[in-house]
Write a protein that holds these residues in place. Structure first.
Motif, PDB file in Angstrom:
ATOM      1  N   CYS A  90       0.829  -1.212   0.000  1.00 59.29           N
ATOM      2  CA  CYS A  90       0.000   0.000   0.000  1.00 59.29           C
ATOM      3  C   CYS A  90       0.858   1.254   0.000  1.00 59.29           C
ATOM      4  N   ARG A  91       1.947   1.230   0.748  1.00 61.86           N
ATOM      5  CA  ARG A  91       2.810   2.417   0.799  1.00 61.86           C
ATOM      6  C   ARG A  91       3.501   2.656  -0.543  1.00 61.86           C
ATOM      7  N   ARG A  92       3.928   1.579  -1.188  1.00 57.46           N
ATOM      8  CA  ARG A  92       4.604   1.733  -2.476  1.00 57.46           C
ATOM      9  C   ARG A  92       3.665   2.276  -3.554  1.00 57.46           C
ATOM     10  N   ALA A  93       2.399   1.864  -3.492  1.00 60.46           N
ATOM     11  CA  ALA A  93       1.441   2.255  -4.533  1.00 60.46           C
ATOM     12  C   ALA A  93       0.815   3.620  -4.284  1.00 60.46           C
ATOM     13  N   CYS A  94       0.765   4.051  -3.042  1.00 57.62           N
ATOM     14  CA  CYS A  94       0.083   5.302  -2.703  1.00 57.62           C
ATOM     15  C   CYS A  94       0.759   6.497  -3.363  1.00 57.62           C
ATOM     16  N   PRO A  95       0.003   7.331  -4.055  1.00 56.32           N
ATOM     17  CA  PRO A  95       0.595   8.507  -4.712  1.00 56.32           C
ATOM     18  C   PRO A  95       0.852   9.678  -3.769  1.00 56.32           C
ATOM     19  N   MET A  96       0.564   9.512  -2.482  1.00 53.76           N
ATOM     20  CA  MET A  96       0.692  10.642  -1.561  1.00 53.76           C
ATOM     21  C   MET A  96       2.104  11.204  -1.540  1.00 53.76           C
ATOM     22  N   GLY A  97       3.106  10.316  -1.550  1.00 57.52           N
ATOM     23  CA  GLY A  97       4.475  10.793  -1.502  1.00 57.52           C
ATOM     24  C   GLY A  97       4.834  11.630  -2.709  1.00 57.52           C
ATOM     25  N   GLU A  98       4.214  11.341  -3.834  1.00 54.86           N
ATOM     26  CA  GLU A  98       4.507  12.066  -5.059  1.00 54.86           C
ATOM     27  C   GLU A  98       3.750  13.385  -5.144  1.00 54.86           C
ATOM     28  N   ILE A  99       2.462  13.355  -4.762  1.00 52.76           N
ATOM     29  CA  ILE A  99       1.650  14.555  -4.950  1.00 52.76           C
ATOM     30  C   ILE A  99       1.530  15.390  -3.681  1.00 52.76           C
ATOM     31  N   GLY A 100       2.009  14.843  -2.553  1.00 53.50           N
ATOM     32  CA  GLY A 100       2.057  15.618  -1.318  1.00 53.50           C
ATOM     33  C   GLY A 100       0.793  15.629  -0.505  1.00 53.50           C
ATOM     34  N   THR A 101      -0.231  14.912  -0.955  1.00 52.93           N
ATOM     35  CA  THR A 101      -1.479  14.839  -0.200  1.00 52.93           C
ATOM     36  C   THR A 101      -2.218  13.572  -0.591  1.00 52.93           C
ATOM     37  N   CYS A 102      -3.210  13.208   0.172  1.00 51.15           N
ATOM     38  CA  CYS A 102      -4.030  12.044  -0.140  1.00 51.15           C
ATOM     39  C   CYS A 102      -4.841  12.321  -1.406  1.00 51.15           C
ATOM     40  N   LEU A 103      -4.782  11.402  -2.356  1.00 51.27           N
ATOM     41  CA  LEU A 103      -5.509  11.594  -3.609  1.00 51.27           C
ATOM     42  C   LEU A 103      -7.011  11.699  -3.360  1.00 51.27           C
ATOM     43  N   ASP A 150      -2.806  23.927 -10.983  1.00 56.05           N
ATOM     44  CA  ASP A 150      -2.557  23.149 -12.192  1.00 56.05           C
ATOM     45  C   ASP A 150      -1.973  21.786 -11.847  1.00 56.05           C
ATOM     46  N   ALA A 151      -1.099  21.739 -10.850  1.00 61.99           N
ATOM     47  CA  ALA A 151      -0.478  20.472 -10.448  1.00 61.99           C
ATOM     48  C   ALA A 151      -1.520  19.525  -9.857  1.00 61.99           C
ATOM     49  N   GLU A 152      -2.422  20.061  -9.044  1.00 61.06           N
ATOM     50  CA  GLU A 152      -3.465  19.223  -8.458  1.00 61.06           C
ATOM     51  C   GLU A 152      -4.398  18.680  -9.527  1.00 61.06           C
ATOM     52  N   ALA A 153      -4.778  19.522 -10.454  1.00 62.45           N
ATOM     53  CA  ALA A 153      -5.652  19.078 -11.548  1.00 62.45           C
ATOM     54  C   ALA A 153      -4.974  18.003 -12.382  1.00 62.45           C
ATOM     55  N   ALA A 154      -3.678  18.146 -12.603  1.00 59.33           N
ATOM     56  CA  ALA A 154      -2.936  17.165 -13.395  1.00 59.33           C
ATOM     57  C   ALA A 154      -2.907  15.809 -12.704  1.00 59.33           C
ATOM     58  N   GLN A 155      -2.801  15.806 -11.385  1.00 58.67           N
ATOM     59  CA  GLN A 155      -2.766  14.535 -10.654  1.00 58.67           C
ATOM     60  C   GLN A 155      -4.116  13.840 -10.694  1.00 58.67           C
ATOM     61  N   ILE A 156      -5.195  14.592 -10.593  1.00 61.15           N
ATOM     62  CA  ILE A 156      -6.522  13.976 -10.690  1.00 61.15           C
ATOM     63  C   ILE A 156      -6.715  13.384 -12.080  1.00 61.15           C
ATOM     64  N   ARG A 157      -6.279  14.118 -13.102  1.00 60.15           N
ATOM     65  CA  ARG A 157      -6.369  13.575 -14.467  1.00 60.15           C
ATOM     66  C   ARG A 157      -5.529  12.308 -14.602  1.00 60.15           C
ATOM     67  N   ARG A 158      -4.360  12.326 -14.025  1.00 65.87           N
ATOM     68  CA  ARG A 158      -3.445  11.196 -14.178  1.00 65.87           C
ATOM     69  C   ARG A 158      -4.039   9.917 -13.606  1.00 65.87           C
ATOM     70  N   TYR A 159      -4.631  10.033 -12.418  1.00 65.79           N
ATOM     71  CA  TYR A 159      -5.130   8.829 -11.759  1.00 65.79           C
ATOM     72  C   TYR A 159      -6.580   8.515 -12.111  1.00 65.79           C
ATOM     73  N   GLY A 160      -7.267   9.434 -12.785  1.00 74.05           N
ATOM     74  CA  GLY A 160      -8.551   9.127 -13.400  1.00 74.05           C
ATOM     75  C   GLY A 160      -9.743   9.005 -12.488  1.00 74.05           C
ATOM     76  N   SER A 161      -9.634   9.441 -11.234  1.00 70.11           N
ATOM     77  CA  SER A 161     -10.763   9.345 -10.307  1.00 70.11           C
ATOM     78  C   SER A 161     -11.381  10.715 -10.092  1.00 70.11           C
ATOM     79  N   VAL A 162     -12.681  10.791 -10.279  1.00 69.12           N
ATOM     80  CA  VAL A 162     -13.360  12.055 -10.009  1.00 69.12           C
ATOM     81  C   VAL A 162     -13.858  12.122  -8.567  1.00 69.12           C
ATOM     82  N   TRP A 163     -13.734  10.999  -7.863  1.00 72.76           N
ATOM     83  CA  TRP A 163     -14.112  11.009  -6.446  1.00 72.76           C
ATOM     84  C   TRP A 163     -13.465   9.829  -5.729  1.00 72.76           C
ATOM     85  N   GLY A 164     -12.622  10.134  -4.745  1.00 72.75           N
ATOM     86  CA  GLY A 164     -12.058   9.102  -3.895  1.00 72.75           C
ATOM     87  C   GLY A 164     -10.878   8.374  -4.520  1.00 72.75           C
ATOM     88  N   CYS A 165     -10.371   7.399  -3.792  1.00 73.59           N
ATOM     89  CA  CYS A 165      -9.216   6.615  -4.237  1.00 73.59           C
ATOM     90  C   CYS A 165      -9.252   5.252  -3.561  1.00 73.59           C
TER      91      CYS A 165
END
Length: 340
Positions: free
Chosen positions: A216-229, A241-256
């Protein structure tokens, strides 16, 4: 509402110790390997008191009829009380009485849709509606049958720390992602509880933690984006712009669900077919891929029934609009195939 607000405690034990053996004097978790779960919990009727036996038999039959297979008692005095006023309102003394913790599975086959853009918990309607209907039906029956006892039901807005109580009841182990992980359903459960003034003899379990495989720690994007997706998708207002890019990257419009998807306990539950809920509520009126058109068609009443409604339409609309100009999300290693 399945995330621990307290640090894991107790000694480490492997998940195999969760699958078998007596969990308490009044409850038992039995090993199952069939695709359709039967009973993962039941009360022992070793208590000679007719009233006690009648109550436990009634609850076992009731929960079974509702499709709730995983539940166990824990003394209220062993629980961490966070909102004392809720117990006072129910006229239940926190120094006595019993909490019957319920782990309600919500994952359905709809959630395996590869096009899903919502967290699995948001695919069905808001789980608060399920618990509200459950307790609206159950509590009057209990009060009529057992007038000398007091009863109250809670989910999410609870007088106790629910993850801590569920672990102490023996329903699961605490993962490194802070989630309660159960043997049949992994972390795909909602927690609720029936609290009664009746003292039901039961054993308090040590809090168990997972094997710490690190998936779970290896897969979690928190370390990369600095917050819980998940928190990022729920953030109100304008995104950077960075936050919007991360949401686009991971493809979730709600939750993770990334940390749950990569968990080996989830993989096992999927392979063995035990992860799926058999409760009709979670199979009805599902939404796997939300679109702007669907959002706009929802009446206020329909919208209010969804798990994402509490943040308002604007937050969900903002996230959906991120994919209007970027319909194809970038596939990442953090997005596992649920069927594998």
């Amino acid at each position: 509402n399945n995330r621990s607000s307290l640090p894991p405690g107790g000694g480490r034990k492997t998940a195999s110790s969760l699958d078998e053996g007596e969990i308490g004097e009044c409850t038992h978790v039995t090993p199952h390997h069939q695709k359709k779960p039967k009973n993962y919990s039941r009360f022992y009727y070793t208590i000679k008191s007719g009233g006690m036996k009648e109550m436990l038999e009634f609850l076992s039959e009731y929960f079974s009829a509702q499709g709730i297979r995983l539940y166990a008692p824990v003394p209220l005095a062993a629980c961490t009380v966070a909102r004392r006023y809720l117990l006072d309102r129910a006229e239940i003394d926190p120094a006595s009485g019993t909490v019957i913790m319920l782990a309600v599975p919500y994952f359905t086959h709809a959630a395996t849709d590869p096009a899903r853009n919502l967290s699995a918990y948001a695919v069905p309607r808001d789980y608060h509606l399920f618990f509200r209907a459950l307790f609206d039906d159950l509590l009057p029956k209990l009060r009529e049958r057992f007038p000398a006892d007091r009863f109250a039901g809670f989910a999410d807005h609870s007088p106790i720390d629910e993850r801590d109580a569920a672990a102490r009841a023996g329903l699961g182990i605490i993962g490194q992602n802070g989630m309660l992980i159960t043997a049949p359903y992994s972390s795909y459960v909602f927690l609720g509880e029936l609290i009664t003034s009746r003292d039901i003899p039961c054993t308090v379990q040590d809090i168990r933690t997972c094997e710490d495989c690190g998936a779970c720690r290896r897969a979690c994007p928190m370390g990369e984006i600095g917050t819980c997706l998940s928190a990022l998708t729920q953030k109100k207002g304008t995104l950077t712009d960075a936050e919007a890019a991360q949401i686009r990257r991971y493809g979730s419009v709600w939750g993770c669900d990334i940390c749950g998807e990569v968990c080996p306990h989830t993989r096992r539950a999927l392979r063995e077919g035990t992860v799926y809920s058999e409760i009709p509520f979670f199979e009805e009126q599902t939404v796997t891929r939300l679109t702007l058109e669907q959002l706009d068609r929802m009446t206020d009443a329909e919208f209010s029934d969804r798990a994402f409604a509490w943040r308002g339409r604007d937050t969900v609309r903002r996230n959906l609009c991120l994919f209007e100009d970027h319909p194809e999300k970038e596939k990442t290693d953090a997005e596992p195939d649920l069927q594998s």
